[in-house]
Motif scaffolding. Structure first.
Motif, PDB file in Angstrom:
ATOM      1  N   GLU A 130       0.827  -1.208   0.000  1.00 12.31           N
ATOM      2  CA  GLU A 130       0.000   0.000   0.000  1.00 12.31           C
ATOM      3  C   GLU A 130       0.861   1.257   0.000  1.00 12.31           C
ATOM      4  OE1 GLU A 130      -2.975  -0.084   3.097  1.00 12.31           O
ATOM      5  OE2 GLU A 130      -4.007  -1.722   2.037  1.00 12.31           O
ATOM      6  N   THR A 135      -0.331  -2.354  -4.771  1.00  9.75           N
ATOM      7  CA  THR A 135      -1.349  -3.334  -4.384  1.00  9.75           C
ATOM      8  C   THR A 135      -2.003  -3.974  -5.616  1.00  9.75           C
ATOM      9  OG1 THR A 135      -1.755  -2.000  -2.427  1.00  9.75           O
ATOM     10  CG2 THR A 135      -3.422  -3.643  -2.974  1.00  9.75           C
ATOM     11  N   ASN A 136      -2.257  -3.140  -6.634  1.00  7.72           N
ATOM     12  CA  ASN A 136      -2.981  -3.653  -7.814  1.00  7.72           C
ATOM     13  C   ASN A 136      -2.117  -4.499  -8.753  1.00  7.72           C
ATOM     14  OD1 ASN A 136      -1.475  -1.424  -8.453  1.00  7.72           O
ATOM     15  ND2 ASN A 136      -2.888  -0.713 -10.049  1.00  7.72           N
ATOM     16  N   VAL A 137      -0.833  -4.612  -8.503  1.00  7.90           N
ATOM     17  CA  VAL A 137      -0.009  -5.467  -9.388  1.00  7.90           C
ATOM     18  C   VAL A 137       0.509  -6.714  -8.676  1.00  7.90           C
ATOM     19  CG1 VAL A 137       0.706  -3.506 -10.816  1.00  7.90           C
ATOM     20  CG2 VAL A 137       2.222  -4.294  -8.984  1.00  7.90           C
ATOM     21  N   LYS A 140       0.341  -9.978 -10.475  1.00  5.28           N
ATOM     22  CA  LYS A 140       0.891 -10.034 -11.826  1.00  5.28           C
ATOM     23  C   LYS A 140       2.329 -10.541 -11.822  1.00  5.28           C
ATOM     24  CE  LYS A 140      -2.051  -6.502 -13.794  1.00  5.28           C
ATOM     25  NZ  LYS A 140      -2.137  -5.209 -14.456  1.00  5.28           N
ATOM     26  N   GLU A 149       7.012  -0.077 -11.847  1.00  5.04           N
ATOM     27  CA  GLU A 149       6.319  -0.964 -10.899  1.00  5.04           C
ATOM     28  C   GLU A 149       7.244  -2.086 -10.435  1.00  5.04           C
ATOM     29  OE1 GLU A 149       1.753  -0.310 -12.571  1.00  5.04           O
ATOM     30  OE2 GLU A 149       3.061  -1.797 -13.510  1.00  5.04           O
TER      31      GLU A 149
END
Ligand SMILES: Nc1ncnc2c1ncn2[C@@H]1O[C@H](COP(=O)(O)OP(=O)(O)O)[C@@H](O)[C@H]1O
Ligand SMILES: [Mg+2]
Length: 255
Positions: A130, A135-137, A140, A149
């Protein structure tokens, strides 16, 4: 304040008598807990050699390096590899993420190796992810995410073990300017919010302007030191440029 790193008269020579390179030539300095220190110098000035000696990847020709209370120049290789895992965090120019693991798994690996209980791994990664805006990767794979990233994932991996010292070698070297800025904002957060002690090598004045103190190296020796103090980042940047100009040599190499 407690001293995290103490470098005492270290020298690193390559080659032999007839053809000797003094890559590090009698360098001493120390770093206190919570510092964010930069090492600058032209290409070939000895920055990486110095960092590799501190990170225990390379050995010194002479001198001592203390991390906390421990003299790492006196440790055997088995102790060193454990020490490295527990006390140091690394961030390299080329990220060094494992391609077959997701971002989450790359970060988790650093904790698994330290035998952190599985239940704790999730929550620790969540907090760090965070803060670094990744958080969103997390689910992946490295090939699915941008360079910026990837470097923030590598930074999460370096900080999640709560190391006493984070070592970064040209961390913005492979990033565009927007990603560099985001990474440097992240380092500043790690330094301020997690009180991480960071030692970063860079030849880039913009990158260095995020540090609180900078050592300049020339021909393996400390040439100068400047402290940010109450300066704004822009003012500090201008001071860095002044020293870089003083350092002479080929400026295109340094900037
Ligand atoms: N493994 C090595 N063998 C021989 N010479 C080396 C080696 N590594 C670095 N050097 C030399 O030591 C000096 C410092 O190199 P380095 O630490 O990589 O500088 P920087 O990171 O500042 O560009 C250079 O002259 C380089 O050629
Ligand atoms: Mg280098």
């Amino acid at each position: 304040m407690s001293t995290v790193l103490k470098v005492e008269n270290i020298e690193k020579y390559y080659g032999n008598k007839g053809n000797l390179t003094k890559a590090v030539d009698n360098i001493s300095f120390q770093v206190e807990k919570g510092e964010y220190i930069g090492i600058m110098g032209a290409s070939g000035s000895g920055k990486t050699t110095l960092l590799n000696c501190i990170s225990t990847i390379d050995t010194v020709t002479s001198g001592h390096i203390y991390i906390g209370e421990k003299d790492i120049t006196e440790m055997n290789s088995k102790k060193l590899s454990r020490f490295r895992r527990e006390e140091l965090g690394f961030i390299f120019q080329d990220f060094n993420l494992l391609d077959t693991l997701t971002a989450f798994e790359n970060i988790a690996l650093a904790l698994t190796i330290l035998k952190v209980p599985a239940g704790e791994i999730n929550s620790r990664i969540k907090v760090v992810a965070e803060r670094l805006g990744i958080t969103n990767v997390l689910n992946k794979y490295p090939y699915e995410i941008s360079g910026g990233e990837k470097q923030r994932v590598a930074s999460a991996r370096a900080i999640v073990t709560n190391p006493s010292l984070i070592l970064a070698d040209e961390p913005t070297g492979a990033l565009d300017s927007k990603s560099s800025r985001m990474l440097l904002e992240s380092f500043a957060k790690l330094n301020e919010e997690f009180h991480a002690t960071i030692l970063m090598v860079t030849h880039d004045a913009f990158t260095a302007s995020y540090c609180k103190r900078i050592l300049f190296i020339k021909d393996g020796k400390i040439f100068n030191e400047i402290i940010k103090g109450k300066d704004s980042r822009k003012e500090f940047f201008n001071k860095i440029i002044e020293v870089v100009t003083l350092l002479g040599g080929d400026n295109s190499n340094v900037l």
